[in-house]
Structures are given as C-alpha cells and as structure tokens.
Design an enzyme around this catalytic site. Structure first.
Site, PDB file in Angstrom:
ATOM      1  N   SER A  90       7.170   2.901  -1.375  1.00 27.88           N
ATOM      2  CA  SER A  90       7.779   1.591  -1.613  1.00 27.88           C
ATOM      3  C   SER A  90       7.818   1.316  -3.107  1.00 27.88           C
ATOM      4  O   SER A  90       8.836   0.863  -3.659  1.00 27.88           O
ATOM      5  CB  SER A  90       6.986   0.490  -0.891  1.00 27.88           C
ATOM      6  N   ARG A 102       0.815  -1.211   0.000  1.00 27.77           N
ATOM      7  CA  ARG A 102       0.000   0.000   0.000  1.00 27.77           C
ATOM      8  C   ARG A 102       0.857   1.274   0.000  1.00 27.77           C
ATOM      9  O   ARG A 102       0.346   2.377  -0.141  1.00 27.77           O
ATOM     10  CB  ARG A 102      -0.911  -0.008   1.235  1.00 27.77           C
ATOM     11  N   SER A 103       2.136   1.108   0.127  1.00 27.14           N
ATOM     12  CA  SER A 103       3.029   2.256   0.242  1.00 27.14           C
ATOM     13  C   SER A 103       3.456   2.763  -1.139  1.00 27.14           C
ATOM     14  O   SER A 103       4.209   2.085  -1.838  1.00 27.14           O
ATOM     15  CB  SER A 103       4.270   1.883   1.054  1.00 27.14           C
ATOM     16  N   PRO A 104       3.026   3.962  -1.536  1.00 28.18           N
ATOM     17  CA  PRO A 104       3.465   4.485  -2.834  1.00 28.18           C
ATOM     18  C   PRO A 104       4.963   4.726  -2.880  1.00 28.18           C
ATOM     19  O   PRO A 104       5.595   4.573  -3.927  1.00 28.18           O
ATOM     20  CB  PRO A 104       2.675   5.787  -2.976  1.00 28.18           C
TER      21      PRO A 104
END
Length: 215
Positions: free
Chosen positions: A16, A12-14
């Site tokens: 990342s 869910r981490s942009p």
C-alpha cells in the site's frame, strides 16, 4: 467529466505504501477522484494468517518490497515501531495493539473529510520511509498538516467515536470483498478490482478507456 474510484488500503501493508504516491500522482495528473477506504490489516482480521502461511512467504515478501522500493526509487525501511506488534520469529500477533486501531480510525476520520488519500500518503511515508519513533513528538502532527488536516481533531474523533468508525472500516472490508477481492492495496473502478501496486497502469488504462482525461 471527473471519474471516481475507491482505494482499499492498510497502514501495515508495505505494498500500500509503495503504491500510494502513484495514486496521488494519478489524482494530480488526471481528472480523477480517489476515495480512500481504510481497512484493518490481516493481522487484526485474521491473527493466525501468518502462522498458516507458507514458511517462505514472509522472507520473500521482505525481499520483494525492498526490491520494488529500490526499483521505483522510493525510500523504505522496516517500520520503527511496526504498526502491528508481532513476534516476527514466531509470527504471533500480540493481544495488545497500541497503534493500529487509532491510526486506522484517524485515517477513516480523514476520509470523512475527503482527505484520506493525502493522510495515508503522508503518514505511510513516516512509517515505511525510515522515520524512527514516528508515533512520538510532532511527526504525525506535521504529517496531518501536510495532508490539510488537524491531527488533534482526528485523534479526538477516533477516541470519541471508535464504534462508529470501526463500523465504517468493517463496511469498507465488506465492500472490497463484494467487489471481488480481499487484499490491499486494491483500486476498484466501476466494480472492477485492480489488486496490487503492480496493477496501477492497468487500472489507468481501463479508466482511460472510459474517458479519463488529463487535468
């Protein structure tokens, strides 16, 4: 001598996503192994995180991720669907989450096979790179194949061993926090955390101090 680092990462981490292709490039250019350590997003670990945060946080984050993507020349679009079901207006996280658990468990199953970074790289390009309905059809199958994996095998393992995989994912979070951070993406080398997509060059500098060589 091959060096080794751990990468803590969330679907869910942009940030990342924005960092992943550069981590892959590091492993291709340098004698470096990156061990992918999947964790659940804050939305799962702390459902009230978004409600507690400053009102400007979400708007700034959206502005920044698209700016960084444009600067780096990386395709980026709002995920469709979002791997976390959330009412963006109220910031409330839905109780029913049909995507993130299976995704993260499959990622951990890929890490068991030494292909976690490759799986994260391919799947995150679907989620954040503009592929509509990335969860349908053969999108994920093809992504897994590009990563050298069999999606149906990963999916079956995620279904058969949810508790074991969740225990490994929780252990990843504990290890991340023991290293001195809590967020993603964080690369940890010899116990030193490098948080964020903007710390990759500094992590490389540190590893080169320790003898990291090009392949």
């Amino acid at each position: 001598m091959t060096l080794s680092a751990d990468l803590y990462w969330s679907f869910r981490s942009p940030y990342s996503y924005l960092a992943t292709r550069r981590y892959v490039e590091l492993t291709e250019k340098y004698d470096l192994d990156i061990n992918q350590r999947f964790v659940y997003p804050l939305a799962i670990r702390e459902p009230d995180f978004f409600e507690r945060n400053h009102p400007n946080w979400l708007g700034y984050t959206f502005r920044d991720i698209f700016r960084v993507a444009q600067y780096l020349g990386i395709p980026m679009a709002p995920p469709n669907p979002d791997p976390i079901v959330q009412d963006i207006a109220t910031r409330k996280i839905a109780e029913d989450q049909p995507y993130i658990f299976e995704l993260t468990r499959m990622g951990q199953a890929a890490s068991r096979r030494g292909r976690g970074l490759q799986f994260a790289h391919e799947v995150s390009q679907l989620i954040w790179g503009g592929t509509a309905n990335w969860h349908e059809g053969d999108h994920l199958d093809q992504a897994a194949e590009r990563a050298g994996l069999d999606l149906q095998e990963l999916r079956a393992e995620a279904k058969a061993e949810p508790e074991q995989l969740d225990a490994e994912i929780a252990a990843n979070q504990e290890t991340l926090e023991a290293a001195g951070h809590w967020g993603v993406p964080t690369l940890v080398y010899q116990g030193e955390p490098f948080f964020g997509q903007d710390r990759i060059e500094i992590a490389l500098w540190r590893m080169q101090q320790e003898g990291l060589q090009e392949r």
